[in-house]
Design a protein around this motif. Structure first.
Motif, mmCIF file in Angstrom:
data_model
loop_
_atom_site.group_PDB
_atom_site.id
_atom_site.type_symbol
_atom_site.label_atom_id
_atom_site.label_comp_id
_atom_site.label_asym_id
_atom_site.label_seq_id
_atom_site.Cartn_x
_atom_site.Cartn_y
_atom_site.Cartn_z
ATOM 1 N N VAL A 39 37.030 29.646 35.019
ATOM 2 C CA VAL A 39 37.499 28.461 35.717
ATOM 3 C C VAL A 39 38.986 28.293 35.457
ATOM 4 C CG1 VAL A 39 37.266 25.963 35.976
ATOM 5 C CG2 VAL A 39 35.260 27.345 35.394
ATOM 6 N N TYR A 40 39.753 28.123 36.523
ATOM 7 C CA TYR A 40 41.158 27.792 36.413
ATOM 8 C C TYR A 40 41.275 26.300 36.696
ATOM 9 C CZ TYR A 40 42.060 32.805 36.623
ATOM 10 O OH TYR A 40 42.076 34.147 36.374
ATOM 11 N N GLU A 41 41.723 25.559 35.707
ATOM 12 C CA GLU A 41 41.879 24.113 35.866
ATOM 13 C C GLU A 41 43.136 23.841 36.674
ATOM 14 O OE1 GLU A 41 39.605 21.968 34.989
ATOM 15 O OE2 GLU A 41 38.374 23.419 33.928
ATOM 16 N N THR A 42 42.965 23.296 37.844
ATOM 17 C CA THR A 42 44.089 22.938 38.701
ATOM 18 C C THR A 42 43.884 21.509 39.196
ATOM 19 O OG1 THR A 42 43.021 23.725 40.722
ATOM 20 C CG2 THR A 42 44.367 25.310 39.503
ATOM 21 N N ARG A 43 44.924 20.926 39.722
ATOM 22 C CA ARG A 43 44.810 19.586 40.302
ATOM 23 C C ARG A 43 44.800 19.749 41.805
ATOM 24 N NH1 ARG A 43 43.606 17.165 35.884
ATOM 25 N NH2 ARG A 43 45.168 17.031 34.286
ATOM 26 N N PRO A 44 43.995 19.119 42.549
ATOM 27 C CA PRO A 44 43.102 18.039 42.178
ATOM 28 C C PRO A 44 41.721 18.499 41.720
ATOM 29 C CG PRO A 44 43.092 18.263 44.554
ATOM 30 C CD PRO A 44 44.064 19.301 44.011
ATOM 31 N N ARG A 45 41.415 19.798 41.782
ATOM 32 C CA ARG A 45 40.080 20.244 41.366
ATOM 33 C C ARG A 45 40.167 21.592 40.673
ATOM 34 N NH1 ARG A 45 37.854 24.091 44.816
ATOM 35 N NH2 ARG A 45 39.090 24.473 46.654
ATOM 36 N N ALA A 46 39.096 21.939 39.977
ATOM 37 C CA ALA A 46 39.032 23.225 39.295
ATOM 38 C C ALA A 46 38.715 24.326 40.309
ATOM 39 C CB ALA A 46 37.959 23.198 38.215
ATOM 40 N N VAL A 47 39.225 25.523 40.039
ATOM 41 C CA VAL A 47 38.947 26.683 40.880
ATOM 42 C C VAL A 47 38.054 27.622 40.076
ATOM 43 C CG1 VAL A 47 39.953 28.677 42.050
ATOM 44 C CG2 VAL A 47 41.125 26.476 42.107
ATOM 45 N N TYR A 48 36.896 27.949 40.617
ATOM 46 C CA TYR A 48 35.957 28.852 39.949
ATOM 47 C C TYR A 48 36.222 30.270 40.443
ATOM 48 C CZ TYR A 48 33.527 24.769 38.288
ATOM 49 O OH TYR A 48 33.227 23.596 37.662
ATOM 50 N N ALA A 49 36.897 31.064 39.628
ATOM 51 C CA ALA A 49 37.242 32.432 40.012
ATOM 52 C C ALA A 49 36.063 33.376 39.853
ATOM 53 C CB ALA A 49 38.418 32.923 39.185
ATOM 54 N N LEU A 50 35.211 33.126 38.859
ATOM 55 C CA LEU A 50 33.984 33.897 38.662
ATOM 56 C C LEU A 50 32.860 32.925 38.329
ATOM 57 C CD1 LEU A 50 35.218 36.889 36.463
ATOM 58 C CD2 LEU A 50 34.712 36.911 38.910
ATOM 59 N N ARG A 51 31.681 33.170 38.905
ATOM 60 C CA ARG A 51 30.516 32.321 38.664
ATOM 61 C C ARG A 51 29.294 33.200 38.404
ATOM 62 N NH1 ARG A 51 30.682 27.102 41.952
ATOM 63 N NH2 ARG A 51 32.760 27.088 42.864
ATOM 64 N N ASN A 52 28.744 33.084 37.229
ATOM 65 C CA ASN A 52 27.471 33.743 36.900
ATOM 66 C C ASN A 52 27.445 35.226 37.239
ATOM 67 O OD1 ASN A 52 26.348 31.253 36.037
ATOM 68 N ND2 ASN A 52 25.990 30.723 38.183
ATOM 69 N N VAL A 53 28.517 35.943 36.942
ATOM 70 C CA VAL A 53 28.569 37.373 37.210
ATOM 71 C C VAL A 53 28.015 38.111 36.002
ATOM 72 C CG1 VAL A 53 30.081 39.353 37.630
ATOM 73 C CG2 VAL A 53 30.532 37.163 38.755
ATOM 74 N N SER A 54 27.011 38.934 36.235
ATOM 75 C CA SER A 54 26.438 39.775 35.200
ATOM 76 C C SER A 54 26.533 41.212 35.692
ATOM 77 C CB SER A 54 24.976 39.390 34.961
ATOM 78 O OG SER A 54 24.413 40.220 33.974
ATOM 79 N N LEU A 55 27.268 42.019 34.955
ATOM 80 C CA LEU A 55 27.560 43.361 35.421
ATOM 81 C C LEU A 55 27.689 44.298 34.230
ATOM 82 C CD1 LEU A 55 28.567 45.029 37.950
ATOM 83 C CD2 LEU A 55 30.863 44.331 37.285
ATOM 84 N N VAL A 56 27.031 45.437 34.306
ATOM 85 C CA VAL A 56 27.159 46.480 33.285
ATOM 86 C C VAL A 56 27.730 47.708 33.988
ATOM 87 C CG1 VAL A 56 25.955 48.023 31.696
ATOM 88 C CG2 VAL A 56 25.223 45.636 31.921
ATOM 89 N N VAL A 57 28.791 48.258 33.413
ATOM 90 C CA VAL A 57 29.391 49.467 33.967
ATOM 91 C C VAL A 57 29.270 50.553 32.912
ATOM 92 C CG1 VAL A 57 31.439 50.482 34.992
ATOM 93 C CG2 VAL A 57 31.015 48.038 35.264
ATOM 94 N N ARG A 58 28.490 51.557 33.203
ATOM 95 C CA ARG A 58 28.255 52.639 32.253
ATOM 96 C C ARG A 58 29.234 53.790 32.477
ATOM 97 N NH1 ARG A 58 23.239 50.455 33.199
ATOM 98 N NH2 ARG A 58 22.018 50.023 31.337
ATOM 99 N N GLU A 59 29.464 54.555 31.429
ATOM 100 C CA GLU A 59 30.306 55.743 31.557
ATOM 101 C C GLU A 59 29.714 56.659 32.622
ATOM 102 O OE1 GLU A 59 31.004 57.578 27.763
ATOM 103 O OE2 GLU A 59 31.677 55.696 26.886
ATOM 104 N N GLY A 60 30.586 57.279 33.379
ATOM 105 C CA GLY A 60 30.150 58.166 34.454
ATOM 106 C C GLY A 60 29.815 57.440 35.746
ATOM 107 N N VAL A 61 30.066 56.130 35.810
ATOM 108 C CA VAL A 61 29.793 55.347 37.012
ATOM 109 C C VAL A 61 31.107 54.842 37.590
ATOM 110 C CG1 VAL A 61 28.712 53.237 37.912
ATOM 111 C CG2 VAL A 61 27.488 54.650 36.262
ATOM 112 N N PHE A 62 31.230 54.927 38.897
ATOM 113 C CA PHE A 62 32.412 54.484 39.624
ATOM 114 C C PHE A 62 31.993 53.322 40.511
ATOM 115 C CE2 PHE A 62 35.770 56.125 42.907
ATOM 116 C CZ PHE A 62 36.571 55.018 42.650
ATOM 117 N N LEU A 63 32.571 52.162 40.277
ATOM 118 C CA LEU A 63 32.198 50.935 40.971
ATOM 119 C C LEU A 63 33.391 50.374 41.731
ATOM 120 C CD1 LEU A 63 29.934 48.748 41.249
ATOM 121 C CD2 LEU A 63 30.953 47.656 39.257
ATOM 122 N N ALA A 64 33.157 49.962 42.959
ATOM 123 C CA ALA A 64 34.185 49.270 43.748
ATOM 124 C C ALA A 64 33.789 47.805 43.850
ATOM 125 C CB ALA A 64 34.296 49.879 45.141
ATOM 126 N N VAL A 65 34.800 46.940 43.906
ATOM 127 C CA VAL A 65 34.596 45.504 44.066
ATOM 128 C C VAL A 65 35.353 45.073 45.311
ATOM 129 C CG1 VAL A 65 34.847 43.238 43.000
ATOM 130 C CG2 VAL A 65 34.463 45.238 41.554
#
Length: 187
Positions: A2-28
């Motif tokens: 969460v980035y606290e800004t005025r007038p409201r907070a900005v949620y940059a990430l919410r409930n992200v659960s991610l595992v990246v194992r060696e040998g895996v290539f992931l794009a976002v």
């Protein structure tokens, strides 16, 4: 995150659960500012989430090597080679180019490292093993082994709003053969 800004907070990430194992290539991917760069910065340890936990494995490949190395853009193959030379277990690239995407694919295959890149280009994302789609800081879709057309369709769906309910809808299609949300390498 969460980035606290005025007038409201900005949620940059919410409930992200991610595992990246060696040998895996992931794009976002994600339209606008869905949290891609914030996710990469959390993975690198550059920023700490405002809540939750980022679990990182032990250090890089050699004693004293970093866990993660950034691949600067633009730079392509030379930048990836320089990042690999540091001996990390994880390579990170923000807004990767076609050349960087190809070099990351080779690094994952040849050195067994993990790689996570953000990109706006479906052709670049198609080089990855899987693509995670973010919207408003949350994961809304995932495809594995998909080509540029399927990735483009998923990117478009991930940005849609469900006007009938007045809120965003991830438009997940559990029967889509390109999706593999149960892929254990990406859990």
């Amino acid at each position: 995150m969460v980035y606290e800004t005025r007038p409201r907070a900005v949620y940059a990430l919410r409930n992200v659960s991610l595992v990246v194992r060696e040998g895996v290539f992931l794009a976002v991917m994600g339209d606008g500012s869905p949290g891609k760069t914030t996710l990469l910065k959390c993975l690198s340890g550059e920023i700490q989430p405002s809540s939750g936990v980022v679990r990182r494995g032990p250090g890089g490949g050699d004693r004293g090597a970093p866990l993660a190395s950034w691949v600067p853009e633009p730079g392509g193959a030379g930048s990836v080679a320089a990042a690999v030379a540091l001996g990390p277990r994880l390579l990170l690239a923000d807004e990767a180019s076609e050349e960087s995407g190809a070099a990351l694919r080779r690094a994952v295959k040849g050195h067994g490292v993990a790689a996570v890149m953000s990109t706006s280009a479906p052709t670049v994302a198609a080089r990855a093993d899987a693509v995670v789609f973010l919207r408003d800081g949350g994961v809304v879709d995932l495809v594995a082994g998909a080509g540029p057309e399927v990735i483009s369709d998923c990117l478009e769906r991930s940005g849609r709003e469900d006007r009938s309910r007045g809120r965003e809808d991830p438009s997940r299609d559990p029967d889509d053969p390109s999706r593999d949300p149960d892929d254990p390498s990406l859990s």
